[in-house]
Design a protein around this motif. Structure first.
Motif, PDB file in Angstrom:
ATOM      1  N   HIS A 102      11.552  -2.806  21.605  1.00  0.00           N
ATOM      2  CA  HIS A 102      12.312  -3.921  22.167  1.00  0.00           C
ATOM      3  C   HIS A 102      11.585  -4.580  23.341  1.00  0.00           C
ATOM      4  O   HIS A 102      10.852  -3.927  24.080  1.00  0.00           O
ATOM      5  CB  HIS A 102      13.669  -3.432  22.677  1.00  0.00           C
ATOM      6  CG  HIS A 102      14.666  -3.194  21.594  1.00  0.00           C
ATOM      7  ND1 HIS A 102      16.005  -3.019  21.835  1.00  0.00           N
ATOM      8  CD2 HIS A 102      14.521  -3.121  20.241  1.00  0.00           C
ATOM      9  CE1 HIS A 102      16.653  -2.839  20.694  1.00  0.00           C
ATOM     10  NE2 HIS A 102      15.767  -2.880  19.718  1.00  0.00           N
ATOM     11  N   TYR A 103      11.840  -5.877  23.519  1.00  0.00           N
ATOM     12  CA  TYR A 103      11.463  -6.612  24.738  1.00  0.00           C
ATOM     13  C   TYR A 103      12.581  -6.447  25.767  1.00  0.00           C
ATOM     14  O   TYR A 103      13.754  -6.268  25.409  1.00  0.00           O
ATOM     15  CB  TYR A 103      11.247  -8.105  24.436  1.00  0.00           C
ATOM     16  CG  TYR A 103      12.450  -8.746  23.792  1.00  0.00           C
ATOM     17  CD1 TYR A 103      13.543  -9.167  24.565  1.00  0.00           C
ATOM     18  CD2 TYR A 103      12.534  -8.907  22.409  1.00  0.00           C
ATOM     19  CE1 TYR A 103      14.669  -9.714  23.983  1.00  0.00           C
ATOM     20  CE2 TYR A 103      13.657  -9.449  21.816  1.00  0.00           C
ATOM     21  CZ  TYR A 103      14.720  -9.854  22.609  1.00  0.00           C
ATOM     22  OH  TYR A 103      15.839 -10.378  22.013  1.00  0.00           O
ATOM     23  N   GLU A 104      12.225  -6.536  27.057  1.00  0.00           N
ATOM     24  CA  GLU A 104      13.202  -6.562  28.147  1.00  0.00           C
ATOM     25  C   GLU A 104      12.602  -7.409  29.271  1.00  0.00           C
ATOM     26  O   GLU A 104      11.816  -6.917  30.084  1.00  0.00           O
ATOM     27  CB  GLU A 104      13.511  -5.151  28.668  1.00  0.00           C
ATOM     28  CG  GLU A 104      14.211  -4.241  27.676  1.00  0.00           C
ATOM     29  CD  GLU A 104      14.653  -2.920  28.301  1.00  0.00           C
ATOM     30  OE1 GLU A 104      14.643  -2.815  29.548  1.00  0.00           O
ATOM     31  OE2 GLU A 104      14.986  -1.991  27.546  1.00  0.00           O
ATOM     32  N   GLY A 105      12.960  -8.686  29.327  1.00  0.00           N
ATOM     33  CA  GLY A 105      12.448  -9.561  30.383  1.00  0.00           C
ATOM     34  C   GLY A 105      13.045  -9.211  31.733  1.00  0.00           C
ATOM     35  O   GLY A 105      14.267  -8.998  31.839  1.00  0.00           O
ATOM     36  N   THR A 132       7.083 -11.460  40.515  1.00  0.00           N
ATOM     37  CA  THR A 132       6.417 -11.905  39.301  1.00  0.00           C
ATOM     38  C   THR A 132       7.288 -11.539  38.099  1.00  0.00           C
ATOM     39  O   THR A 132       8.386 -11.006  38.246  1.00  0.00           O
ATOM     40  CB  THR A 132       4.995 -11.328  39.196  1.00  0.00           C
ATOM     41  OG1 THR A 132       4.295 -11.973  38.130  1.00  0.00           O
ATOM     42  CG2 THR A 132       4.990  -9.832  38.988  1.00  0.00           C
ATOM     43  N   CYS A 133       6.805 -11.874  36.906  1.00  0.00           N
ATOM     44  CA  CYS A 133       7.534 -11.571  35.665  1.00  0.00           C
ATOM     45  C   CYS A 133       7.066 -10.230  35.096  1.00  0.00           C
ATOM     46  O   CYS A 133       5.901  -9.865  35.236  1.00  0.00           O
ATOM     47  CB  CYS A 133       7.292 -12.658  34.618  1.00  0.00           C
ATOM     48  SG  CYS A 133       7.700 -14.341  35.128  1.00  0.00           S
ATOM     49  N   PHE A 134       7.983  -9.561  34.426  1.00  0.00           N
ATOM     50  CA  PHE A 134       7.685  -8.264  33.825  1.00  0.00           C
ATOM     51  C   PHE A 134       8.403  -8.176  32.488  1.00  0.00           C
ATOM     52  O   PHE A 134       9.454  -8.786  32.285  1.00  0.00           O
ATOM     53  CB  PHE A 134       8.171  -7.130  34.746  1.00  0.00           C
ATOM     54  CG  PHE A 134       7.752  -5.754  34.325  1.00  0.00           C
ATOM     55  CD1 PHE A 134       6.453  -5.317  34.528  1.00  0.00           C
ATOM     56  CD2 PHE A 134       8.658  -4.879  33.741  1.00  0.00           C
ATOM     57  CE1 PHE A 134       6.061  -4.039  34.141  1.00  0.00           C
ATOM     58  CE2 PHE A 134       8.284  -3.610  33.361  1.00  0.00           C
ATOM     59  CZ  PHE A 134       6.983  -3.190  33.556  1.00  0.00           C
ATOM     60  N   ASN A 135       7.818  -7.431  31.551  1.00  0.00           N
ATOM     61  CA  ASN A 135       8.467  -7.170  30.268  1.00  0.00           C
ATOM     62  C   ASN A 135       8.459  -5.659  30.056  1.00  0.00           C
ATOM     63  O   ASN A 135       7.401  -5.065  29.821  1.00  0.00           O
ATOM     64  CB  ASN A 135       7.723  -7.895  29.140  1.00  0.00           C
ATOM     65  CG  ASN A 135       8.544  -8.023  27.882  1.00  0.00           C
ATOM     66  OD1 ASN A 135       9.497  -7.273  27.681  1.00  0.00           O
ATOM     67  ND2 ASN A 135       8.181  -8.957  27.017  1.00  0.00           N
ATOM     68  N   ASP A 136       9.624  -5.056  30.198  1.00  0.00           N
ATOM     69  CA  ASP A 136       9.746  -3.593  30.110  1.00  0.00           C
ATOM     70  C   ASP A 136       9.860  -3.188  28.638  1.00  0.00           C
ATOM     71  O   ASP A 136      10.949  -2.890  28.136  1.00  0.00           O
ATOM     72  CB  ASP A 136      10.957  -3.129  30.915  1.00  0.00           C
ATOM     73  CG  ASP A 136      11.180  -1.631  30.839  1.00  0.00           C
ATOM     74  OD1 ASP A 136      10.218  -0.907  30.507  1.00  0.00           O
ATOM     75  OD2 ASP A 136      12.318  -1.186  31.100  1.00  0.00           O
ATOM     76  N   ILE A 137       8.738  -3.177  27.950  1.00  0.00           N
ATOM     77  CA  ILE A 137       8.721  -2.848  26.532  1.00  0.00           C
ATOM     78  C   ILE A 137       9.199  -1.399  26.334  1.00  0.00           C
ATOM     79  O   ILE A 137       8.765  -0.486  27.049  1.00  0.00           O
ATOM     80  CB  ILE A 137       7.315  -3.035  25.939  1.00  0.00           C
ATOM     81  CG1 ILE A 137       6.787  -4.443  26.242  1.00  0.00           C
ATOM     82  CG2 ILE A 137       7.321  -2.772  24.439  1.00  0.00           C
ATOM     83  CD1 ILE A 137       7.607  -5.567  25.654  1.00  0.00           C
ATOM     84  N   THR A 138      10.095  -1.217  25.363  1.00  0.00           N
ATOM     85  CA  THR A 138      10.760   0.073  25.195  1.00  0.00           C
ATOM     86  C   THR A 138      10.894   0.424  23.719  1.00  0.00           C
ATOM     87  O   THR A 138      11.371  -0.390  22.929  1.00  0.00           O
ATOM     88  CB  THR A 138      12.174   0.019  25.827  1.00  0.00           C
ATOM     89  OG1 THR A 138      12.074  -0.366  27.196  1.00  0.00           O
ATOM     90  CG2 THR A 138      12.868   1.371  25.726  1.00  0.00           C
ATOM     91  N   ALA A 139      10.506   1.639  23.366  1.00  0.00           N
ATOM     92  CA  ALA A 139      10.740   2.154  22.014  1.00  0.00           C
ATOM     93  C   ALA A 139      12.166   2.692  21.966  1.00  0.00           C
ATOM     94  O   ALA A 139      12.436   3.846  22.312  1.00  0.00           O
ATOM     95  CB  ALA A 139       9.733   3.242  21.676  1.00  0.00           C
ATOM     96  N   ARG A 140      13.092   1.826  21.539  1.00  0.00           N
ATOM     97  CA  ARG A 140      14.511   2.143  21.668  1.00  0.00           C
ATOM     98  C   ARG A 140      14.914   3.359  20.837  1.00  0.00           C
ATOM     99  O   ARG A 140      15.739   4.179  21.262  1.00  0.00           O
ATOM    100  CB  ARG A 140      15.343   0.933  21.238  1.00  0.00           C
ATOM    101  CG  ARG A 140      16.800   1.023  21.631  1.00  0.00           C
ATOM    102  CD  ARG A 140      16.998   0.864  23.124  1.00  0.00           C
ATOM    103  NE  ARG A 140      16.681  -0.479  23.552  1.00  0.00           N
ATOM    104  CZ  ARG A 140      16.255  -0.801  24.766  1.00  0.00           C
ATOM    105  NH1 ARG A 140      16.098   0.148  25.683  1.00  0.00           N
ATOM    106  NH2 ARG A 140      15.989  -2.044  25.083  1.00  0.00           N
TER     107      ARG A 140
END
Length: 251
Positions: A102-105, A132-140
């Protein structure tokens, strides 16, 4: 408040340097003799290389409502490894171990000076360099399977950051939007944050020393969803810019 200032980390001809964004040019401030380059002639990198990345779970009221979960009484924090860090325009690699990435902005706080056990929120706020911007990519699926978050959050490329750090930015009401292949999938405001940036810095720095360059990812609004190979994902925050990344399966 002073005028917002955008700081970045750039690469040009195999040399990495810090610079200030001035219109469509970058002022190289890493050498005694200052030089300007057109932005199109340099490659933006992740704007900091932190000693640690601290994530915050369930920190948007509208996200808590979406999940029908109670508002947390204190921040729920976790760590992501620096080895997961990538910059703008880099590829997010989908590992074969997960079928549901999943993406998580998110809005990210970047620390500007060492801080440990501050005595006030004002002192904590003074340690913030910018945002700044971050994308907390997660293997749900792995997050559910493991019952804790380390593996799900830690694969290489699971921490996109950038494009620039904005100083002198009021973080209290910034539009935050995530787009997947051009379609808006997350759209909220930082006014929905349960714990504000200074509160997070205060809470976390009373646990661990925060060092210059460290990153606190402040949590994600509603609308998280799956990524697939070939996707383009963008996180845009007003006053900061667009963090764009591409997605492909790890071969």
């Amino acid at each position: 408040m002073d005028i917002p200032l955008k700081i970045g980390r750039f690469q040009r001809e195999n040399r990495t340097f810090f610079g200030i964004l001035i219109g469509d040019k970058v002022l190289d401030v890493s050498q005694e003799e200052k030089r300007e380059y057109p932005l199109k002639e340099v490659r933006p990198l992740a704007p900091t290389v932190p000693s640690k990345i601290i994530g915050v779970g369930l920190n948007y009221r509208d996200h808590a409502e979406e999940l029908k979960m109670p508002i947390p009484k204190e921040p729920l924090i976790f760590l992501k490894p620096v080895s997961a860090l990538i910059g703008p325009e880099d590829y997010i690699l989908l590992p074969p171990e997960s079928a549901e990435v999943h993406y998580e902005g998110e809005l990210a706080v970047v620390i500007g000076k060492e801080i440990y056990r501050p005595t006030s929120y004002k002192e904590a706020e003074s340690a913030i360099l910018g945002y700044t911007c971050f994308n907390d990519i997660t293997a749900r699926d792995l997050q559910r399977k493991d019952g804790q978050w380390t593996r799900a959050k830690s694969f290489n490329t699971f921490a996109p950051l950038g494009p620039f750090i904005t100083k002198n930015l009021d973080p209290d009401d910034l539009n935050i939007q995530t787009r997947l292949n051009g379609k808006i999938v997350q759209n909220s405001s930082t006014r929905e944050l349960i714990f504000k940036p200074a509160e997070l810095v205060y809470f976390i720095s009373n646990i661990m020393t925060l060092l210059p360059g460290d990153v606190i990812a402040t949590g994600t609004p509603p609308g998280v969803g799956a990524l697939g190979s070939g996707d383009t994902v963008e996180v845009e925050i007003s006053g900061i810019g667009v963090l764009r990344n591409y997605v492909q399966a790890l071969m």
